[in-house]
Design a protein around this motif. Structure first.
Motif, PDB file in Angstrom:
ATOM      1  N   LEU B 121      10.999  -4.009  10.847  1.00 49.06           N
ATOM      2  CA  LEU B 121      10.740  -3.253   9.563  1.00 49.06           C
ATOM      3  C   LEU B 121       9.355  -3.141   9.215  1.00 49.06           C
ATOM      4  CD1 LEU B 121      12.607  -4.055   6.305  1.00 49.06           C
ATOM      5  CD2 LEU B 121      10.078  -3.958   6.098  1.00 49.06           C
ATOM      6  N   TRP B 123       6.395  -2.493  11.297  1.00 47.35           N
ATOM      7  CA  TRP B 123       6.237  -2.319  12.451  1.00 47.35           C
ATOM      8  C   TRP B 123       4.558  -2.641  13.106  1.00 47.35           C
ATOM      9  CZ3 TRP B 123       2.367   1.349  12.426  1.00 47.35           C
ATOM     10  CH2 TRP B 123       2.085   2.008  11.479  1.00 47.35           C
ATOM     11  N   TYR B 165       3.455  -1.516  -6.036  1.00 44.41           N
ATOM     12  CA  TYR B 165       3.779  -0.012  -5.498  1.00 44.41           C
ATOM     13  C   TYR B 165       5.367  -0.175  -5.314  1.00 44.41           C
ATOM     14  CZ  TYR B 165       4.700   3.950  -2.577  1.00 44.41           C
ATOM     15  OH  TYR B 165       5.234   4.928  -1.776  1.00 44.41           O
ATOM     16  N   ARG B 291      10.525  -3.047   2.747  1.00 46.80           N
ATOM     17  CA  ARG B 291      10.424  -1.556   3.228  1.00 46.80           C
ATOM     18  C   ARG B 291       9.299  -0.759   2.470  1.00 46.80           C
ATOM     19  NH1 ARG B 291      13.352   0.014   7.314  1.00 46.80           N
ATOM     20  NH2 ARG B 291      15.381  -1.384   6.766  1.00 46.80           N
ATOM     21  N   THR B 294       5.576  -2.143   3.174  1.00 38.97           N
ATOM     22  CA  THR B 294       5.460  -1.667   4.497  1.00 38.97           C
ATOM     23  C   THR B 294       4.888  -0.220   4.324  1.00 38.97           C
ATOM     24  OG1 THR B 294       6.793  -3.064   5.472  1.00 38.97           O
ATOM     25  CG2 THR B 294       5.928  -1.211   6.976  1.00 38.97           C
ATOM     26  N   LYS B 295       5.725   0.510   3.463  1.00 38.95           N
ATOM     27  CA  LYS B 295       5.301   2.152   3.283  1.00 38.95           C
ATOM     28  C   LYS B 295       3.820   2.069   2.735  1.00 38.95           C
ATOM     29  CE  LYS B 295       7.127   5.259   4.312  1.00 38.95           C
ATOM     30  NZ  LYS B 295       6.781   6.377   5.361  1.00 38.95           N
ATOM     31  N   TYR B 296       3.536   1.146   1.609  1.00 36.52           N
ATOM     32  CA  TYR B 296       2.440   1.294   0.915  1.00 36.52           C
ATOM     33  C   TYR B 296       1.304   0.917   1.935  1.00 36.52           C
ATOM     34  CZ  TYR B 296      -1.836   0.235  -1.979  1.00 36.52           C
ATOM     35  OH  TYR B 296      -2.957   0.029  -2.389  1.00 36.52           O
ATOM     36  N   GLU B 298       1.095   1.396   5.024  1.00 34.02           N
ATOM     37  CA  GLU B 298       1.035   2.496   5.928  1.00 34.02           C
ATOM     38  C   GLU B 298       0.476   3.789   5.409  1.00 34.02           C
ATOM     39  OE1 GLU B 298       4.923   3.837   7.605  1.00 34.02           O
ATOM     40  OE2 GLU B 298       4.535   5.714   7.095  1.00 34.02           O
ATOM     41  N   ILE B 299       0.626   3.749   4.232  1.00 30.18           N
ATOM     42  CA  ILE B 299      -0.407   5.036   3.332  1.00 30.18           C
ATOM     43  C   ILE B 299      -1.625   4.465   3.207  1.00 30.18           C
ATOM     44  CG2 ILE B 299      -0.530   6.202   1.154  1.00 30.18           C
ATOM     45  CD1 ILE B 299       2.655   6.268   1.320  1.00 30.18           C
ATOM     46  N   ASN B 300      -1.954   3.443   2.802  1.00 27.38           N
ATOM     47  CA  ASN B 300      -3.296   2.829   2.480  1.00 27.38           C
ATOM     48  C   ASN B 300      -4.007   2.538   3.602  1.00 27.38           C
ATOM     49  OD1 ASN B 300      -4.532  -0.032   0.819  1.00 27.38           O
ATOM     50  ND2 ASN B 300      -5.046   1.868   0.433  1.00 27.38           N
ATOM     51  N   ILE B 302      -2.743   2.490   7.189  1.00 29.14           N
ATOM     52  CA  ILE B 302      -1.957   2.768   8.481  1.00 29.14           C
ATOM     53  C   ILE B 302      -2.054   1.340   9.126  1.00 29.14           C
ATOM     54  CG2 ILE B 302      -1.395   4.142  10.420  1.00 29.14           C
ATOM     55  CD1 ILE B 302      -3.275   6.177   9.492  1.00 29.14           C
ATOM     56  N   GLY B 303      -1.482   0.349   8.686  1.00 31.41           N
ATOM     57  CA  GLY B 303      -1.160  -0.886   9.342  1.00 31.41           C
ATOM     58  C   GLY B 303      -2.494  -2.109   8.957  1.00 31.41           C
TER      59      GLY B 303
END
Lengths: 439, 439
Positions: B121, B123, B165, B291, B294-296, B298-300, B302-303
């Motif tokens: 989840l 990643w 978020y 999830r 994780t998306k936040y 990713e957007i903020n 990228i890991g």
């Protein structure tokens, strides 16, 4: 970087790597089915099948010799090839060849403080990294560093947000418009509107923007996704520009002169290939803007990983050393220029053989760094499906090639963006498959 | 973590460190005056003079033997002592003593991809780090990890924003209120309102919050700044809780039972002392929330830096190994428990000698991990200026002790927060100076 000592014996590493590899492969094969985590794609959802393939490829291409029976066994022609995101794994083979030159050793008691240098404007910037940034720009000649403040970020993604924060007027009643000429980087709208800020908002394609008053225009040059050199396009008097120069490096485009803008963004992900470090930097003319960007990163993440800065400094140093030294022919930019040239040649041949696609030509130019005339060979291919294929992304998905469709970049779904930076094996399979596609 | 090999000879390191030290000190002394960067404090402005002192101290205490003539020469009684931010440099001496046990070696071609494990989840979470997080919580017994998703962040600061978020209702017309009982962590309001989001807004002290409808309550336990154990205080039915457990470790407070909440935040900065890594983690019950977090991220950004995750995994592993092994008495938590106990004893004596200040008592409790009854010994001292001193921060600033005043935590300026985690030398100077302050 004297803190970091290269004391690594390649042979020891190889023996340990091989032992490790056996255990990891066993882990993948034996334990994988018991894992229940479902895969959340990198901006867009992809199949778990592909994720597993990626994982095995990662292990094999980074730890094993290049021809692994594990990846071959899966059947090359059935394999899902994921070229949606620009994961720069192409560069692994170069750094692997360089052995311990870029190995870093970090003792447990180093870099523990929040502070890197409390006397600097950007107090979380490691001094050695700052030094190597300036040096590399001077060696390559792609950006002016005199009278610039350096702000380090967790990738240029964070720096883009820091720039929006720093450049937005505080006192305005309504959010400032953020625009970029289509096709624009697909993440710009997502990042800009992620938290529904009252400071700024995404206002779409810069070419159709005609509102009065202040605005922020993002100029990505060479552009992601289409690779063309760019200038600002809005004809307003109150524009503030952010130049995203992630791809202004000699493996992608001829370096004609040092970029000389107010706010320039760079990242190691696309320059050296170290995306996993999450390190980017901004060159900022205005002290107040640099200060506000630093403040944003302070509030957002209280600075940036020291470990990755230290590792990035080492990588940049080796690139500069080798570009200037006697083994210039084996330098990083020579290697990566050659790989990109070969890949673009293969791509154009595959496109011609298939007959279903088209790809732009770029005018050749003199690169002052490589001292050679060449056509741009961008990090992404921007491909159009010709004829009656309306949705190129879904058409290619049917061929088990994952790409990012034009609608995410503000244009027609007849276009797709394809990463040119994957590992050799994946890229070869991709061009072979592309060349055989018929309507 | 087999990727990372401890192949470091302590003697080599020492020789190189000393050589390095000479060159660095020369650089500091010779080049310092030519630097023009003005110091942007860590949330609040501090003097450049202090910054320079910090820099020299950093060099001396991390590279040189503890008694450096350089820092002593500056005159201990005139020195500005900065205890405003909780920079956990106290821990350096422990990790230095541990030598190469926590040294990491990262070859240049490792961890280049954006992805850590595309089947997870989260990643961008390094599998080895995830494993060591679970192991350490099980060893210490401070949090339930079963049926939890782990999300890694660039410090718990980023995870806090990821949680906002993820927990904010998307469809609401007005932003959800974010509250915390005063005194609350001074960064919460700054972070929450930084971008003027339409998703959420800071609504102040949870104790005076009485609005109907959904809200997010931050529960920091033990609390920053005052060290008390906490529970949620709002009496609403639609509350969503975020538990910030940065300080729920046995050096600061007795571990009475494993925390078992829906969303729990931790960070290496305050658990192991590695603030420079910028690594935190969240234990999240609900898959959909994990999830979105994780998306936040990713957007903020990228890991999250792989290098720091890999280093953090190593540090956590050594802590767990030593806590379970035969040298238990020399374990990280034993060491840090003893340092904190000593420092709190010194602080209470200094407060008593001065007569101008007061500090809370805490009820003793049994710690299930250390198997011993003790009073909490928080990472910050929350001190009140008694008598007619209205602004404790500015009063102590006059004594060259930098602290953070009560108003930043939503309470009276008669209070200040003081970091208890600075290096021995600074802490000793601080308590000595505090004990001599008279009205």
């Amino acid at each position: 970087m004297a803190y970091i000592l290269s004391v690594f014996a390649v042979r020891n590493l190889l023996v340990l790597s091989l032992a490790l590899n056996v255990s990891l492969i066993l882990r993948v094969l034996l334990l994988h089915d018991s894992q229940d985590g479902s895969f959340n794609g990198f901006f867009f959802a992809e199949q778990k099948e592909e994720a597993l393939a990626t994982k095995i490829t990662r292990l094999s291409s980074s730890v094993l010799p290049s021809s692994s029976s594990l990846t071959m066994a899966q059947g090359d022609e059935d394999r899902v090839i994921n070229l949606d995101h620009g994961d720069p794994t192409m560069y692994e083979s170069y750094w692997q060849k360089k052995g311990d030159e870029t190995t870093v050793v970090i003792p447990g008691w180093q870099f523990m403080s929040y502070f890197s240098d409390a006397t600097r404007l950007c107090w979380f910037l490691e001094p050695e990294f700052a030094e190597q940034i300036v040096r590399l720009h001077n060696v390559v000649g792609n950006a002016v560093t005199e009278n610039r403040h350096i702000v380090v970020g967790t990738g240029s993604t964070q720096l883009f947000q820091a720039a929006l924060y720093a450049l937005s007027p505080c006192a305005e009643a309504e959010p400032i418009s953020v625009v970029s000429a289509a096709p624009y980087y697909s993440s710009y709208p997502l990042i800009t509107d992620c938290l529904k800020s009252r400071l700024y908002k995404w206002a779409g394609d810069a070419r159709s923007f005609s509102k009065n008053g202040p605005y922020i225009e993002l100029v990505t040059s060479p552009n992601n996704p289409d690779g063309f050199a760019r200038r600002s396009v809005v004809n307003g008097s109150e524009g503030i520009l952010i130049h995203d120069l992630a791809y202004y490096w000699p493996q992608y485009t001829p370096i004609s002169s040092p970029a000389n803008y107010d706010l320039m963004l760079f990242t190691v992900s696309k320059s050296t290939g170290h995306a996993g470090m999450r390190i980017g930097w901004a060159l900022v003319k205005d002290e107040d803007v640099a200060r506000k960007m630093t403040k944003y990163i302070e509030i957002n993440t209280i600075g940036v990983s020291k470990d990755s800065q230290v590792r990035a400094a080492k990588v940049l140093k080796v690139i500069s050393d080798n570009s200037e030294g006697p083994n210039e022919g084996d330098s990083f930019f020579e290697f990566s220029y050659r790989v990109m040239a070969k890949r673009w040649k293969q791509l154009r041949e595959a496109v011609q053989q298939s007959g279903l696609f088209s790809v732009s030509d770029f005018p050749p130019q003199l690169c002052m760094f490589l001292n050679r005339v060449f056509e741009p060979q961008p990090a992404f291919a921007w491909i159009k499906c010709e004829g009656d294929i309306d949705n190129c992304e879904s058409f290619l998905r049917g061929k088990k090639i994952l790409t990012r469709g034009g609608k995410h970049f503000g244009v027609s779904p007849k276009y797709v963006r394809i990463s040119m930076l994957d590992r050799d094996k994946n890229y070869e399979t991709f061009v072979r498959r592309l060349s055989t596609i018929r309507s």
